[in-house]
Design an enzyme around this catalytic site. Sequence first.
Site, mmCIF file in Angstrom:
data_model
loop_
_atom_site.group_PDB
_atom_site.id
_atom_site.type_symbol
_atom_site.label_atom_id
_atom_site.label_comp_id
_atom_site.label_asym_id
_atom_site.label_seq_id
_atom_site.Cartn_x
_atom_site.Cartn_y
_atom_site.Cartn_z
ATOM 1 N N SER A 7 0.837 -1.201 0.000
ATOM 2 C CA SER A 7 0.000 0.000 0.000
ATOM 3 C C SER A 7 0.868 1.246 0.000
ATOM 4 C CB SER A 7 -0.905 0.014 1.227
ATOM 5 O OG SER A 7 -1.560 1.264 1.344
ATOM 6 N N HIS A 30 -1.249 -1.305 -4.240
ATOM 7 C CA HIS A 30 -2.518 -0.933 -3.622
ATOM 8 C C HIS A 30 -2.564 0.574 -3.407
ATOM 9 C CE1 HIS A 30 -6.188 -2.085 -1.466
ATOM 10 N NE2 HIS A 30 -5.892 -1.127 -0.605
ATOM 11 N N ASP A 32 -4.896 3.571 -1.910
ATOM 12 C CA ASP A 32 -6.022 3.920 -1.038
ATOM 13 C C ASP A 32 -6.493 5.336 -1.336
ATOM 14 O OD1 ASP A 32 -6.395 1.598 0.659
ATOM 15 O OD2 ASP A 32 -4.437 2.051 1.493
ATOM 16 N N MET A 34 -9.147 8.167 -0.337
ATOM 17 C CA MET A 34 -10.053 8.566 0.759
ATOM 18 C C MET A 34 -10.513 9.997 0.536
ATOM 19 S SD MET A 34 -7.908 7.076 4.011
ATOM 20 C CE MET A 34 -6.892 5.608 3.856
ATOM 21 N N HIS A 63 -8.491 1.124 -4.198
ATOM 22 C CA HIS A 63 -9.502 0.920 -3.153
ATOM 23 C C HIS A 63 -10.168 2.271 -2.874
ATOM 24 C CE1 HIS A 63 -10.090 -0.077 1.443
ATOM 25 N NE2 HIS A 63 -11.230 0.138 0.828
ATOM 26 N N MET A 65 -12.329 4.474 -0.910
ATOM 27 C CA MET A 65 -12.997 4.747 0.356
ATOM 28 C C MET A 65 -13.656 6.109 0.233
ATOM 29 S SD MET A 65 -10.220 3.247 3.093
ATOM 30 C CE MET A 65 -8.793 3.135 2.026
ATOM 31 N N MET A 136 -11.829 -5.797 5.212
ATOM 32 C CA MET A 136 -11.011 -4.916 6.038
ATOM 33 C C MET A 136 -10.793 -5.550 7.408
ATOM 34 S SD MET A 136 -10.281 -2.336 4.123
ATOM 35 C CE MET A 136 -9.496 -1.321 5.401
ATOM 36 N N GLY A 141 -9.449 4.129 6.928
ATOM 37 C CA GLY A 141 -9.212 5.553 7.125
ATOM 38 C C GLY A 141 -7.776 5.901 7.448
ATOM 39 N N PHE A 142 -7.076 5.025 8.167
ATOM 40 C CA PHE A 142 -5.703 5.307 8.560
ATOM 41 C C PHE A 142 -4.881 4.027 8.537
ATOM 42 C CE2 PHE A 142 -8.275 8.594 10.522
ATOM 43 C CZ PHE A 142 -7.566 9.750 10.246
ATOM 44 N N GLY A 143 -3.587 4.163 8.213
ATOM 45 C CA GLY A 143 -2.696 3.022 8.213
ATOM 46 C C GLY A 143 -2.135 2.760 9.599
ATOM 47 N N ASP A 174 -7.023 -6.496 4.040
ATOM 48 C CA ASP A 174 -6.318 -5.223 4.186
ATOM 49 C C ASP A 174 -6.410 -4.769 5.634
ATOM 50 O OD1 ASP A 174 -5.255 -2.681 4.040
ATOM 51 O OD2 ASP A 174 -6.689 -1.923 2.566
ATOM 52 N N GLY A 175 -5.233 -4.617 6.257
ATOM 53 C CA GLY A 175 -5.195 -4.065 7.608
ATOM 54 C C GLY A 175 -4.381 -4.893 8.573
ATOM 55 N N GLY A 196 1.159 -2.406 4.190
ATOM 56 C CA GLY A 196 1.732 -1.076 4.081
ATOM 57 C C GLY A 196 3.034 -0.954 4.825
ATOM 58 N N SER A 197 2.947 -0.661 6.126
ATOM 59 C CA SER A 197 4.154 -0.448 6.910
ATOM 60 C C SER A 197 5.025 -1.700 6.988
ATOM 61 C CB SER A 197 3.794 0.031 8.323
ATOM 62 O OG SER A 197 2.889 -0.868 8.949
#
Length: 214
Positions: A7, A30, A32, A34, A63, A65, A136, A141-143, A174-175, A196-197
């Site tokens: 991501s 990916h 995101d 928003m 994605h 959102m 999800m 909304g936030f990583g 995702d998440g 992501g991270s």
Amino acid sequence: MLKIAPSILSADFANLEREIRRVDTADYLHVDVMDGLFVPNITIGIPVVQAIRPVTALPLDVHLMIDRPVRYVEQFCRAGADIVTVHVEADSEENTKKALSLIRAQGKCAGVVLKPGTPAEAALPFLELCSMVLVMTVEPGFGGQAFMEDMMPKLRTLRGWIDQRGLDCELEVDGGIGPDTCKTAAANGATVLVAGSAVYRAQDIPARIRELRG
């Protein structure tokens, strides 16, 4: 083998082309999107998707959102998205079906997304139109949030429906995905993992992608 979709929400946005090239051994990229309305954050939009399209050969997994995504799905497809997923909570059933049909008409892969509080059954009206269902495992909304293992029954249920119907439909998670949680997601039926991270903070990114694939 699992597919990995890093991501760019966790990338260095001041050096986005470099950051995208760092994950070129992944399967998807990916993205995101928003809008600050459907989720309490604002990220990127159509111009950024258009700008990053020429710098990677990876399929862009976009994605959305955003509220009422039917308004924008064709523009994201034309900007270079290969996969476009929309939230079932973001609009009416009729408009969600319309959004999926518009994506497919552009020759792209369409999918739906379920928030943690949304039951698996919410995906049922759309499964035949989907090339992907995204579950999800954090609140969107936030990583950087922790993986919600209590989403695994939902994942297993969706895996069962997809298999029973013989659908060519990927099941994405995702998440909170990392070296440990990737195994949990895979064991419960996931075929694509968004990370992501866990990817972008790794000292050796290609090695981390291989590790997540299992």
